[in-house]
Design a protein around this motif. Structure first.
Motif, PDB file in Angstrom:
ATOM      1  N   MET A 221       0.820  -1.211   0.000  1.00  0.00           N
ATOM      2  CA  MET A 221       0.000   0.000   0.000  1.00  0.00           C
ATOM      3  C   MET A 221       0.855   1.263   0.000  1.00  0.00           C
ATOM      4  O   MET A 221       0.546   2.228  -0.706  1.00  0.00           O
ATOM      5  N   VAL A 222       1.924   1.259   0.771  1.00  0.00           N
ATOM      6  CA  VAL A 222       2.801   2.427   0.811  1.00  0.00           C
ATOM      7  C   VAL A 222       3.389   2.704  -0.570  1.00  0.00           C
ATOM      8  O   VAL A 222       3.485   3.852  -1.014  1.00  0.00           O
ATOM      9  N   ARG A 223       3.749   1.649  -1.272  1.00  0.00           N
ATOM     10  CA  ARG A 223       4.366   1.803  -2.598  1.00  0.00           C
ATOM     11  C   ARG A 223       3.341   1.831  -3.728  1.00  0.00           C
ATOM     12  O   ARG A 223       3.721   1.995  -4.889  1.00  0.00           O
ATOM     13  N   ASP A 224       2.058   1.672  -3.411  1.00  0.00           N
ATOM     14  CA  ASP A 224       1.020   1.552  -4.455  1.00  0.00           C
ATOM     15  C   ASP A 224       1.398   0.477  -5.464  1.00  0.00           C
ATOM     16  O   ASP A 224       1.196   0.624  -6.676  1.00  0.00           O
ATOM     17  N   ALA A 225       1.940  -0.635  -4.969  1.00  0.00           N
ATOM     18  CA  ALA A 225       2.483  -1.696  -5.830  1.00  0.00           C
ATOM     19  C   ALA A 225       1.442  -2.794  -6.043  1.00  0.00           C
ATOM     20  O   ALA A 225       1.653  -3.958  -5.681  1.00  0.00           O
ATOM     21  N   PHE A 226       0.321  -2.428  -6.628  1.00  0.00           N
ATOM     22  CA  PHE A 226      -0.781  -3.365  -6.797  1.00  0.00           C
ATOM     23  C   PHE A 226      -0.697  -4.168  -8.093  1.00  0.00           C
ATOM     24  O   PHE A 226      -1.516  -5.052  -8.323  1.00  0.00           O
ATOM     25  N   ARG A 227       0.273  -3.842  -8.917  1.00  0.00           N
ATOM     26  CA  ARG A 227       0.515  -4.592 -10.149  1.00  0.00           C
ATOM     27  C   ARG A 227       2.016  -4.840 -10.272  1.00  0.00           C
ATOM     28  O   ARG A 227       2.797  -3.935  -9.975  1.00  0.00           O
ATOM     29  N   PRO A 228       2.435  -6.043 -10.716  1.00  0.00           N
ATOM     30  CA  PRO A 228       1.597  -7.194 -11.045  1.00  0.00           C
ATOM     31  C   PRO A 228       0.988  -7.808  -9.780  1.00  0.00           C
ATOM     32  O   PRO A 228       1.556  -7.689  -8.682  1.00  0.00           O
TER      33      PRO A 228
END
Length: 290
Positions: A221-228
Motif C-alpha cells: 500500500m505504501v508503494r502503491d504496488a498493486f501490479r503485477p
C-alpha cells in the motif's frame, strides 16, 4: 517420492520446482501444456492427462477454483479415473461443499483426499516458506510430510476430516482481507490528516500489529504496488464468495464480509482484473478523496 503435480500457475510452478529441488520425481500436467515446458526442461516428466499424473505416491493439485478442480478430478481422464490409489493432496482454495464431495469420491475410489491449502504469496512459495493447513487420515498426513517439508516452513494438522482444512483456509483469507481493509482505512485517515502512510505503518507494525499480513500488505500500500498481482482481485472475490456460502450454510452472520466483497467488486470494476486484491486500498482512498 513419485509425485504428480497438476496446476502450473504462479504458485504451482514454483511449488513443483521446489519438490524437484528436494529430490522428488515429479510428473506435471497443466491445461495449457506450454506452462510445463520449463519444468520438463529441468527434469520433470510431462503427463498427457491428469490420470497419468496420478500414477505415483501422491498427486498434488493447485488450481484456481472449484470448476478447475472438478474437471481434473472427475473428468474422463481425471484423477479419479486412474487405477492407482495415489493420495490426492489438494492445495486449492475451494468450497467446503466440493471438499466434502471429493472426500467421499476418493473413499469410493479406494484412495484418500488430503486437503492442504497454503498460506503465502508467490515469493513465499518460491522460498519454500508456505504455511500449510492439512487435514486427512493420520497415516496419509504422515506419508505427505516429506512433501510438505519441501514446500513449506510449517504444517498445521487440522484433524482427520479433509474439509476442516478448507474452512480454516477460508477463515484465514477472510481475516487477511479484513486486515487489508482496516489498514487501508487507517492509512487513508492518517494521510488526510497529514501523516504519511509509511509513518503510520512503521508505528503500527513496530508496536501492536507486527504480523506478516500488516507488514507485507502495508508495504504494498505504501508503494502503491498493486501490479503485477500476487493474488488477483477476482480470485479474492471468489474466495469471499466461498466464505459467504460457508457462512450461509452454518447460519453465521458476517457483516464485515459484505464490505470486503463490495470493495473487491468496485476494485475490479474500476481497475480491471489484473490488480492485486489489496487494490481495495485504492478504492478506499479514492472514496475519501485522498
Amino acid at each position: 517420492m513419485k509425485i504428480g503435480f497438476i496446476g502450473l500457475g504462479n504458485m504451482g510452478s514454483v511449488v513443483a520446482r521446489n519438490l524437484m529441488k528436494a529430490g522428488h520425481d515429479v510428473t506435471v500436467w497443466n491445461r495449457s501444456p506450454g506452462k510445463a515446458d520449463a519444468l520438463v526442461a529441468e527434469g520433470a516428466i510431462r503427463a498427457a492427462t491428469p490420470a497419468e499424473a496420478a500414477q505415483g505416491d501422491v498427486v498434488q493439485t493447485i488450481l484456481a477454483d472449484d470448476t478447475a478442480l472438478e474437471a481434473v478430478s472427475f473428468g474422463p481422464d481425471g484423477i479419479l479415473s486412474a487405477p492407482s490409489k495415489a493420495i490426492h493432496v489438494s492445495h486449492s482454495t475451494i468450497s467446503v461443499k466440493l471438499a466434502e464431495r471429493l472426500t467421499q469420491a476418493h473413499a469410493d475410489h479406494g484412495s484418500v483426499l488430503v486437503s492442504a491449502p497454503v498460506f503465502g504469496r508467490p515469493a513465499a512459495a518460491e522460498a519454500a516458506k508456505l504455511f500449510i493447513a492439512a487435514a486427512g487420515p493420520a497415516d496419509a498426513l504422515d506419508m505427505c510430510e516429506p512433501v510438505f517439508d519441501a514446500i513449506g516452513q510449517k504444517t498445521f494438522r487440522i484433524g482427520g476430516h479433509p474439509p476442516a482444512a478448507n474452512i480454516v483456509k477460508l477463515c484465514g483469507n477472510f481475516m487477511i482481507l479484513a486486515a487489508v481493509e482496516a489498514l487501508a482505512e487507517a492509512m487513508t485517515l492518517a494521510q488526510k490528516h497529514g501523516v504519511a502512510k509509511a509513518t503510520l505503518l512503521e508505528v503500527m507494525t513496530g508496536t501492536l500489529f507486527g504480523s506478516p499480513a500488516y507488514q507485507i500488505y502495508g508495504d504494498i500500500m505504501v508503494r502503491d504496488a498493486f501490479r503485477p498481482a500476487g493474488f488477483a482481485a477476482p480470485l479474492g472475490l471468489k474466495d469471499m464468495n466461498l466464505v459467504s456460502a460457508a457462512a450461509t450454510t452454518a447460519w453465521v452472520p458476517m457483516p464485515a464480509l459484505s464490505v470486503l466483497r463490495d470493495h473487491l467488486m468496485a476494485t475490479v470494476a474500476r481497475e480491471g482484473e489484473e490488480i492485486d486484491w489489496s487494490g481495495i486500498a485504492k478504492i478506499i482512498a479514492e472514496d475519501a478523496g485522498a
